[in-house]
Scaffold this motif. Structure first.
Motif: not given
Length: 326
Positions: A154-156, A178-179, A199-201, A206-210
């Motif tokens: 899962l991303k973003g 998402r890529k 950000l995706e657009q 986003v590979v990790w969400m701190d």
């Protein structure tokens, strides 16, 4: 779960296993980002928009309005004050949290846990034992590991929504296709339909969400074992203070090193620092992190969110330029 035993929580330092052991059903409160102005009669507009969103949503809902607060910042303390006054018939509790993980910090937090147990026992009549806390802790640990497993791939936005579903009591992550350019997102708490969508657009993945409502909640285990309640609470206090820290905590060096390690392990090409408006902890934190990442050669972009994120279109050009640069 019934409305009577549901209790809202707001901070990742909430001792969920103690609330579970007392018979409560803790559910993370995310508020409604579209209702911020409704809280302005009780909270100043120049205060954390997350706190305003939570109060605004709660004022529109029928009770009970049980809530557990951690005294983590001035905004949370002000939200607790208003909540306590507005919902006087409900269980509303505030727990202090030390800023460091030293001996005295652990002793203080363990004492906070002991006091909480006494209050919960008086309120519910349930005897809270080490065995009940340990069983609840095991269930929480299993849920934490289940999230980490289900979040693989899962991303973003999909990843943040999955984390929020787990914290909100529903565990139904959705696949993500998402890529984009891999980045790590760090900050306090974000609305998944706001900055992250932009950000995706713009071409970021986003590979990790701190984030407080993202992966940080699941990065560290707080599970401990033991039949002696006093020792169990001492061990729990140590585990909680050893968690992946946020900007509010004193050990900046450990926080930054964990972030750098995550950037390396995830193959991220940069860091995006997105924090809520009026958050002093993160405003003070940014220059220190900026210097550390500069030393590590890691590109960094800072963004600010009002939680509703109606302005995100204005950020698109900045994000696109950052993605192009890295």
């Amino acid at each position: 779960m019934t409305p009577e035993n549901k209790i809202s929580w707001f901070c990742t330092y909430t001792p969920l296993e103690i609330l579970d052991a007392a018979g409560w059903h803790p559910v993370r409160h995310f508020g409604d980002p579209d209702l911020l102005e409704s809280a302005d009669e009780m909270l100043h507009p120049a205060i954390c928009p997350y706190a305003r969103a939570c109060l605004s949503q709660e004022l529109r809902q029928e009770g009970p309005h049980h809530a557990f607060f951690v005294n983590s910042c001035d905004a949370m303390r002000r939200l607790y004050d208003v909540w306590k006054e507005e919902f006087q018939q409900d269980f509303v509790y505030l727990m202090d949290l030390p800023r460091n993980e030293g001996v005295w910090g652990r002793k203080l937090l363990a004492e906070e846990f002991r006091h909480l147990i006494g209050v919960l026992e008086d309120h519910s009549g349930v005897k809270i034992t080490a065995q009940l806390i340990q069983a609840a802790g095991m269930a929480r640990e299993e849920a934490r590991l289940a999230y980490l497993e289900s979040a693989k791939g899962l991303k973003g936005r999909a990843r943040l929504e999955a984390a929020m579903r787990f914290q909100g009591g529903t565990e139904q992550p959705e696949p993500s296709s998402r890529k984009g350019r891999p980045v790590v997102l760090t900050g306090n708490l974000l609305n998944p339909t706001g900055i992250i969508t932009s950000l995706e657009q713009a071409g970021a993945m986003v590979v990790w969400m701190d984030l407080c409502n993202g992966d940080r909640s699941f990065a560290s285990s707080t599970y401990v074992e033991g039949d002696d309640l006093a020792r169990l609470l001492d061990a729990m206090a140590a585990r909680y203070l050893e968690k992946h820290p946020c900007a509010r905590m004193q050990d900046k060096g450990r926080h930054y090193q964990l972030l750098v390690d995550r950037v390396r392990s995830e193959g991220a090409q940069g860091v995006i620092y997105a924090s809520l408006k009026f958050c002093d902890s993160y405003l003070y934190d940014f220059p220190l992190l900026e210097e550390r990442l500069k030393q590590e050669g890691i590109p960094l972009l800072r963004l600010e969110s009002d939680y509703g994120d109606g302005h995100v279109g204005q950020l698109l050009t900045r994000v696109e330029a950052f993605i192009e640069m890295i």
